[in-house]
Write a protein that holds these residues in place. Structure first.
Motif, PDB file in Angstrom:
ATOM      1  N   TYR A  47       1.201   2.102   5.649  1.00  0.00           N
ATOM      2  CA  TYR A  47       1.123   2.092   4.191  1.00  0.00           C
ATOM      3  C   TYR A  47       2.301   2.892   3.609  1.00  0.00           C
ATOM      4  O   TYR A  47       3.015   2.419   2.726  1.00  0.00           O
ATOM      5  CB  TYR A  47      -0.226   2.701   3.776  1.00  0.00           C
ATOM      6  CG  TYR A  47      -0.408   2.875   2.291  1.00  0.00           C
ATOM      7  CD1 TYR A  47      -0.940   1.862   1.511  1.00  0.00           C
ATOM      8  CD2 TYR A  47      -0.052   4.080   1.667  1.00  0.00           C
ATOM      9  CE1 TYR A  47      -1.103   2.022   0.137  1.00  0.00           C
ATOM     10  CE2 TYR A  47      -0.212   4.252   0.311  1.00  0.00           C
ATOM     11  CZ  TYR A  47      -0.743   3.217  -0.446  1.00  0.00           C
ATOM     12  OH  TYR A  47      -0.885   3.380  -1.806  1.00  0.00           O
ATOM     13  N   VAL A  93       5.347   1.556   1.163  1.00  0.00           N
ATOM     14  CA  VAL A  93       5.586   2.185  -0.143  1.00  0.00           C
ATOM     15  C   VAL A  93       7.041   2.654  -0.218  1.00  0.00           C
ATOM     16  O   VAL A  93       7.736   2.433  -1.217  1.00  0.00           O
ATOM     17  CB  VAL A  93       4.602   3.355  -0.392  1.00  0.00           C
ATOM     18  CG1 VAL A  93       5.015   4.175  -1.611  1.00  0.00           C
ATOM     19  CG2 VAL A  93       3.173   2.826  -0.551  1.00  0.00           C
ATOM     20  N   GLY A 113       9.370   0.118  -1.293  1.00  0.00           N
ATOM     21  CA  GLY A 113       9.208  -0.419  -2.637  1.00  0.00           C
ATOM     22  C   GLY A 113       8.088  -1.441  -2.767  1.00  0.00           C
ATOM     23  O   GLY A 113       7.894  -2.015  -3.832  1.00  0.00           O
ATOM     24  N   GLU A 114       7.309  -1.659  -1.685  1.00  0.00           N
ATOM     25  CA  GLU A 114       6.168  -2.587  -1.803  1.00  0.00           C
ATOM     26  C   GLU A 114       4.980  -1.834  -2.404  1.00  0.00           C
ATOM     27  O   GLU A 114       4.971  -0.597  -2.449  1.00  0.00           O
ATOM     28  CB  GLU A 114       5.792  -3.156  -0.424  1.00  0.00           C
ATOM     29  CG  GLU A 114       6.797  -4.185   0.058  1.00  0.00           C
ATOM     30  CD  GLU A 114       6.250  -5.067   1.183  1.00  0.00           C
ATOM     31  OE1 GLU A 114       5.077  -5.478   1.121  1.00  0.00           O
ATOM     32  OE2 GLU A 114       7.010  -5.329   2.125  1.00  0.00           O
ATOM     33  N   LYS A 115       3.983  -2.605  -2.906  1.00  0.00           N
ATOM     34  CA  LYS A 115       2.794  -1.952  -3.479  1.00  0.00           C
ATOM     35  C   LYS A 115       1.566  -2.417  -2.699  1.00  0.00           C
ATOM     36  O   LYS A 115       0.759  -3.206  -3.179  1.00  0.00           O
ATOM     37  CB  LYS A 115       2.653  -2.337  -4.958  1.00  0.00           C
ATOM     38  CG  LYS A 115       3.749  -1.781  -5.837  1.00  0.00           C
ATOM     39  CD  LYS A 115       3.412  -2.007  -7.308  1.00  0.00           C
ATOM     40  CE  LYS A 115       4.459  -1.420  -8.221  1.00  0.00           C
ATOM     41  NZ  LYS A 115       5.766  -2.081  -8.103  1.00  0.00           N
ATOM     42  N   ASP A 146      -2.077  -2.557  -0.604  1.00  0.00           N
ATOM     43  CA  ASP A 146      -3.428  -2.065  -0.782  1.00  0.00           C
ATOM     44  C   ASP A 146      -3.826  -1.444   0.574  1.00  0.00           C
ATOM     45  O   ASP A 146      -3.711  -2.111   1.605  1.00  0.00           O
ATOM     46  CB  ASP A 146      -4.334  -3.256  -1.139  1.00  0.00           C
ATOM     47  CG  ASP A 146      -5.794  -2.877  -1.115  1.00  0.00           C
ATOM     48  OD1 ASP A 146      -6.163  -1.992  -1.890  1.00  0.00           O
ATOM     49  OD2 ASP A 146      -6.550  -3.442  -0.292  1.00  0.00           O
TER      50      ASP A 146
END
Ligand code: DC
Length: 230
Positions: free
Chosen positions: A163, A167, A170-172, A174
């Motif tokens: 995770y 992040v 630059g990804e979001k 879950d």
């Protein structure tokens, strides 16, 4: 000094690549990320529309196109690590997305995909002096490797590491989706018919749940020194 073969296997996102890359750099060996090769095959399937809406792969068409898949690695002086190239194009960023992660295990379970990648990996390691990480390196690719390590860590810790990595790019993501993907990949990787993820009998086990990166690095260097002194 004789150059040995070092096989590092283990579960998804347990830090194998970081350890393997650092060790290779320290001792002047070639580093190969075998997972990147399966990720390149998966990206190829996505680019050619070979992934069905239900996630299954058009295997007959992939088998026909297999000779068109060429994976290579080139050292990136900026990051100090090798980048993966699919047919001459750098795809290091594309192959690390969640989309590729969610399709890679079914692709890696296809016997002709494994046969092609295993042959390439064995050719890369013919001369020794290599650190390769993956799932079946100590069992199927280099069963005679002089040093075999099996790395693991708890599911939650591995998901948190993955995770944080996404992040940072630059990804979001879950968190629960990352955890579910990791568990599903481990399940598919461990239960497939050909070269499943399992610990080689002669592998040394490392649970790095509560270790820092410098601690893991030192542990691995110590194991390497022990082995070459044997
Ligand atoms: O290490 P990774 O997460 O980048 O690997 C991606 C996928 O490729 C993983 O789900 C299992 C598969 N793989 C494999 O089957 N055999 C290997 N030697 C390396 C990876």
């Amino acid at each position: 000094m004789k150059k040995i073969t070092i096989a590092i296997d283990g579960h998804s996102s347990c830090g194998k690549s970081t350890m393997a890359k650092d060790l290779a750099r320290e001792i002047g060996y070639i580093y190969i990320d075998s997972g990147a090769m399966y990720r390149c095959c998966t990206l190829f399937c996505m680019q050619r529309g070979l992934v069905n809406p239900d996630g299954t792969i058009q295997t007959a068409e992939l088998e026909r196109l297999m000779p068109e898949i060429h994976v290579s690695f080139r050292f990136n002086a900026e990051t100090g690590r090798p980048d993966a190239y699919l047919n001459g194009v750098c795809v290091e960023r594309e192959i690390r997305t969640m989309e590729v992660s969610s399709h890679v295990s079914p692709v890696a379970a296809i016997p002709f995909v494994r046969a092609a990648m295993t042959a390439q990996q064995q050719a890369m390691g013919r001369e020794g002096g290599i650190v390769m990480d993956g799932r079946d390196i100590g069992t199927a690719v280099f069963p005679h490797a002089e040093l075999k390590i099996f790395v693991t860590a708890s599911d939650e810790i591995r998901a948190q590491r993955r995770y944080d990595e996404l992040v940072a790019k630059g990804e979001k993501p879950d968190f629960n989706a990352v955890l579910a993907n990791l568990r599903e990949r481990d399940h598919i990787d461990s239960t497939r018919a050909v070269a499943p993820l399992r610990q080689a009998e002669d592998a040394l086990v490392l649970d790095n749940s509560h270790m820092t990166i410098p601690e893991q690095k030192q542990w691995l260097i110590d194991r390497y020194k022990e082995r070459i002194e044997d």
